[in-house]
Motif scaffolding. Sequence first.
Motif, PDB file in Angstrom:
ATOM      1  N   ASP A   1      82.371 -50.886  43.684  1.00 51.39           N
ATOM      2  CA  ASP A   1      83.990 -50.705  43.361  1.00 51.39           C
ATOM      3  C   ASP A   1      83.478 -49.993  41.826  1.00 51.39           C
ATOM      4  O   ASP A   1      84.338 -49.260  41.178  1.00 51.39           O
ATOM      5  N   SER A   2      82.631 -51.282  41.528  1.00 44.27           N
ATOM      6  CA  SER A   2      82.505 -50.270  39.664  1.00 44.27           C
ATOM      7  C   SER A   2      81.914 -48.620  39.668  1.00 44.27           C
ATOM      8  O   SER A   2      82.676 -47.259  39.041  1.00 44.27           O
ATOM      9  N   ILE A   3      80.971 -48.444  41.197  1.00 40.36           N
ATOM     10  CA  ILE A   3      80.513 -46.874  41.216  1.00 40.36           C
ATOM     11  C   ILE A   3      81.064 -45.998  41.402  1.00 40.36           C
ATOM     12  O   ILE A   3      81.480 -45.316  40.600  1.00 40.36           O
TER      13      ILE A   3
ATOM     14  N   GLU B   1      83.272 -41.710  37.013  1.00 44.24           N
ATOM     15  CA  GLU B   1      83.817 -39.766  37.184  1.00 44.24           C
ATOM     16  C   GLU B   1      82.626 -39.264  37.830  1.00 44.24           C
ATOM     17  O   GLU B   1      82.176 -38.542  38.258  1.00 44.24           O
ATOM     18  N   ASN B   2      81.128 -39.649  37.373  1.00 40.56           N
ATOM     19  CA  ASN B   2      79.464 -39.015  37.673  1.00 40.56           C
ATOM     20  C   ASN B   2      78.692 -40.223  38.015  1.00 40.56           C
ATOM     21  O   ASN B   2      78.079 -40.251  38.558  1.00 40.56           O
ATOM     22  N   GLU B   3      79.574 -40.671  39.863  1.00 40.69           N
ATOM     23  CA  GLU B   3      79.201 -41.260  40.781  1.00 40.69           C
ATOM     24  C   GLU B   3      78.526 -39.653  41.246  1.00 40.69           C
ATOM     25  O   GLU B   3      76.501 -40.616  41.632  1.00 40.69           O
ATOM     26  N   ALA B   4      78.022 -39.149  41.323  1.00 39.58           N
ATOM     27  CA  ALA B   4      77.582 -38.420  42.272  1.00 39.58           C
ATOM     28  C   ALA B   4      76.061 -37.983  41.437  1.00 39.58           C
ATOM     29  O   ALA B   4      75.108 -36.990  41.375  1.00 39.58           O
ATOM     30  N   ASP B   5      76.029 -38.445  40.166  1.00 41.69           N
ATOM     31  CA  ASP B   5      74.874 -38.095  38.998  1.00 41.69           C
ATOM     32  C   ASP B   5      74.587 -39.655  39.126  1.00 41.69           C
ATOM     33  O   ASP B   5      73.131 -39.428  38.325  1.00 41.69           O
TER      34      ASP B   5
ATOM     35  N   GLU C   1      78.657 -41.138  48.204  1.00 39.73           N
ATOM     36  CA  GLU C   1      78.840 -39.810  46.398  1.00 39.73           C
ATOM     37  C   GLU C   1      77.943 -39.708  45.732  1.00 39.73           C
ATOM     38  O   GLU C   1      77.566 -39.026  45.362  1.00 39.73           O
ATOM     39  N   THR C   2      76.722 -39.901  46.424  1.00 43.08           N
ATOM     40  CA  THR C   2      75.654 -39.723  45.039  1.00 43.08           C
ATOM     41  C   THR C   2      74.786 -39.082  46.432  1.00 43.08           C
ATOM     42  O   THR C   2      74.633 -38.590  46.912  1.00 43.08           O
ATOM     43  N   ASP C   3      73.805 -37.956  45.116  1.00 44.09           N
ATOM     44  CA  ASP C   3      72.860 -36.708  46.020  1.00 44.09           C
ATOM     45  C   ASP C   3      72.044 -37.663  46.916  1.00 44.09           C
ATOM     46  O   ASP C   3      71.310 -36.941  47.371  1.00 44.09           O
TER      47      ASP C   3
END
Length: 434
Positions: free
Chosen positions: A371-373, A377-381, A200-202
Amino acid sequence: MKLETAKSLLLIILIGTSLILTFGMWNYRAEYEPLSDVESIDEADLGGEPSEVSDVLKPTDVVFKMNGQFFAYKDPADSMEFFEDIQQWELTDIQNSDLEEDREPGAEVEIIFPTEVPLSLFDNILNVENTLTGNTNFYVDRFYIVLQEDEETLNVRFVSNDEEQMVEADIQSMSDYDNLLTIFGELTEEEYEERQLLTETDRNIYIPSGKKTLTSYTYTFDTIPAVNVRNIMFPNPNLVNISESAPGSIMYRTDNRQLNISGYGMKFIDVAERNNDPTDNSILQQSLNNINGHAGFTDDYRLEGFTDDSIAFRLFHFHYPVINNSYMDLSIIYQEWQNDQLSVYNRSLISLETVVNTSSIELRDSNEIMDSIQQNENEADIQDVKIAYRLTIESDDNGDYVLLEPNWYQRINNSWSIVPEPNTDTQQTIEGGS
């Protein structure tokens, strides 16, 4: 009469002595002069080694991708040794190419850097047949080496971060092809580890699977003398005002410049009016020239990131990044420039010396990190996730020491922080459903 004569003679002697002293004062020249710019810089340095672009621009990860699985060397030193081999491979037939949206994933190596850089910088770190400088506004933070088994060659691909451009090159050497083919056949062996991909990260971020145990280190260290820093940062140190607000905290000041030395670090600012003349050098080259000019690379510092007017180099230890988020950040060299003039300079003033203690630390399992990541809510950032060493200053009866302890870190908005513990209640919901 004799008394009057004696008085007159004494008066003449006093007047003569006064004239001689006055003449001597008028013609006396001090045996020292204020230091010139060149003298003040040449006579003081920080004791480091010169660094070039290839010394500071190094990958933070090398990932082998095959059949939907991801692998890497367990020891980052092996990754760096492999990258040094790649630097010797000759890239030929360099050309612009169309992006292949539906390219079939095969066996390839992904070499990842900590920040995006102009494609032209790879002229300095790779063995290219022709220059890459013709591609303007082309920035990459990684490149790929594709194993082409049908042709028995290697294909190198640079894809711009905006995914609008691609530059390709070939590596025709049969021995280089055979070396990489051998590595892909050994990925299940002990020296390699499997990686998990954050989806889910950029940008692609690969997390080592399972648990890792690393060593914690306690070091003695050298401190750079404040007077050396003063002589470097002020053209005429003799005209600098000095004040001490607390033990170990020194402020040097002139009308335009201010240098604060405290807590084993320094912060410098120059507010002088700047010229508007553009410079031909990139900020990376400007900064390298400046820091090398006073031997400022006192440990293994590597490029962390840069903008048009600022640049940061991060301390590395055994190829792991070092993090210190104190006010005087002891893990970073940071500069700001206005055209060709330095306006801000912050850095550590310590240099690691001798290991006096070590211990083993078992890090959290990668599944816990994932799990933590995923709960963030800002996983994409999230820009990166890395094992890094936390640097702190510890004290005992014998003095101060540097403690380096490994932990999991995440980078968000260019700032590093420890990956938090996962929320247990949230994780139960994720695993059990609703």
